[in-house]
Design a protein around this motif. Structure first.
Motif, PDB file in Angstrom:
ATOM      1  N   THR A 164       0.865  -1.076   0.077  1.00 23.61           N
ATOM      2  CA  THR A 164       0.118   0.076  -0.021  1.00 23.61           C
ATOM      3  C   THR A 164       1.071   1.283  -0.186  1.00 23.61           C
ATOM      4  OG1 THR A 164       0.130   0.177   2.521  1.00 23.61           O
ATOM      5  CG2 THR A 164      -1.883  -1.130   1.340  1.00 23.61           C
ATOM      6  N   VAL A 170      -1.304   1.791  -4.623  1.00 26.45           N
ATOM      7  CA  VAL A 170      -0.430   0.533  -4.473  1.00 26.45           C
ATOM      8  C   VAL A 170       0.906   0.718  -5.277  1.00 26.45           C
ATOM      9  CG1 VAL A 170      -0.493  -2.102  -4.777  1.00 26.45           C
ATOM     10  CG2 VAL A 170      -2.285  -0.773  -3.891  1.00 26.45           C
ATOM     11  N   SER A 245       2.714   2.798   4.800  1.00 28.68           N
ATOM     12  CA  SER A 245       2.777   1.846   3.468  1.00 28.68           C
ATOM     13  C   SER A 245       3.608   0.537   3.824  1.00 28.68           C
ATOM     14  CB  SER A 245       4.123   2.817   2.810  1.00 28.68           C
ATOM     15  OG  SER A 245       4.131   2.019   1.552  1.00 28.68           O
ATOM     16  N   PRO A 259      -6.234   0.582   2.198  1.00 31.69           N
ATOM     17  CA  PRO A 259      -4.897   1.109   2.979  1.00 31.69           C
ATOM     18  C   PRO A 259      -4.996   1.344   4.429  1.00 31.69           C
ATOM     19  CG  PRO A 259      -5.135   1.873   0.730  1.00 31.69           C
ATOM     20  CD  PRO A 259      -6.455   1.287   1.067  1.00 31.69           C
TER      21      PRO A 259
END
Length: 294
Positions: A164, A170, A245, A259
């Motif tokens: 993510t 992505v 992330s 996410p």
């Protein structure tokens, strides 16, 4: 993590001044600066791995997420003795190699960490990254799109790891053997992007202008280039949920997660259970693909 004295912590033998520990950096997620620094220490073995020996750009939110922010490329002054920098094209970048440096940056309300795609004093890419960037703020097809790209890469004999961005998109990372140039990876990226847009014309676009993309997902093979940056694996993001992330398994991607499911509150537990999914994929050669394309 450290022994604490009033206004300072000592980490790995370095003294770091901490200001306003109770300031809310993510108001909606209830994350204060003190909690943020604790979470940074928790994820540091993973985040540091992907910032090591690279030129660092950060995004700072002095008054917390949702307020004014700015990009920091030049190392902020005053600079503690334990912070090392590297000059590249006239900019004096921080090199984020140690936990004390990470916590010093965290105290300055550096929320996002965007390392260069090449090592200090070198010109070749460290890995290959494809950025899938939705045109809409909420894009329910983003994980489906990532799966299609993963399948295309797999058909080329390449293992890849989706992550993510922590925001809306992505990124797909392909660990590669060192020695390929950015231009060579851009050539492969263009080939994969064209294939994806031809096979799934209602889903993908390589149109650079956002106003001309409609509702399609931008297959960005151009962002992976010298002088550009992408969000590091395991960087926090300036989003309301304090998302991080996060590398995923392809099985997880097929289950269509959001996410924000991966955030500062739960990333530590996830890393204890799954470790670093990126480290599980060995560097691969892209020479055969290049030979075919040339």
């Amino acid at each position: 993590m450290a022994k604490t004295t009033k206004g300072t912590i000592v980490v790995d033998g370095e003294e770091i001044t901490i200001s306003n520990p109770d300031k809310l950096l993510w108001p909606e997620a209830g994350i204060t600066k003190k909690l943020y620094l604790e979470k940074l220490a928790e994820i540091s073995p993973y985040l540091l791995r992907y910032c090591q020996n690279r030129l660092l750009t950060t995004i700072r939110y002095p008054d917390g997420v949702g307020r004014k922010f700015f990009y920091q490329k030049n190392a902020p002054e005053p600079l503690p003795t334990f912070v090392h920098t590297s000059v590249h094209e006239g900019v004096d970048y921080v090199v984020l190699n140690r936990l004390p440096v990470l916590l010093w940056l965290g105290n300055l309300a550096c929320i996002e960490f965007h390392p260069s795609l090449h090592y200090v004093h070198e010109q070749l890419p460290c890995e290959w990254m494809i950025d899938l960037d939705p045109s809409q703020e909420e894009e329910p097809r983003i994980m489906e799109a990532a799966v299609y790209v993963g399948d295309i890469l797999s058909s080329l004999g390449l293992q890849s790891v989706p992550k993510t961005s922590g925001a809306t998109g992505v990124q797909i990372i392909v660990p590669i053997e060192y020695g390929v140039t950015f231009d060579e990876l851009r050539m492969i990226g263009h080939f994969v992007a064209r294939y994806a847009t031809e096979k799934y014309p209602t889903l993908f676009t390589i149109e650079r202008l956002k106003k001309d993309r409609g509702d399609k997902i931008y297959f960005d093979y151009l962002q992976h280039y010298a002088g550009k940056t992408l969000a590091a694996p395991y960087t926090p993001r300036a989003r309301p949920a304090a998302s991080v992330s996060t590398p995923l398994t392809w099985e997880e991607v097929r289950n269509n997660p959001h996410p924000s499911d991966f955030n500062l509150h739960n990333i530590g537990e996830r890393l204890k259970q799954k470790g670093d999914l990126l480290a599980d994929v060995p560097p691969q050669s892209v020479q055969l693909i290049l030979q075919h394309l040339k």
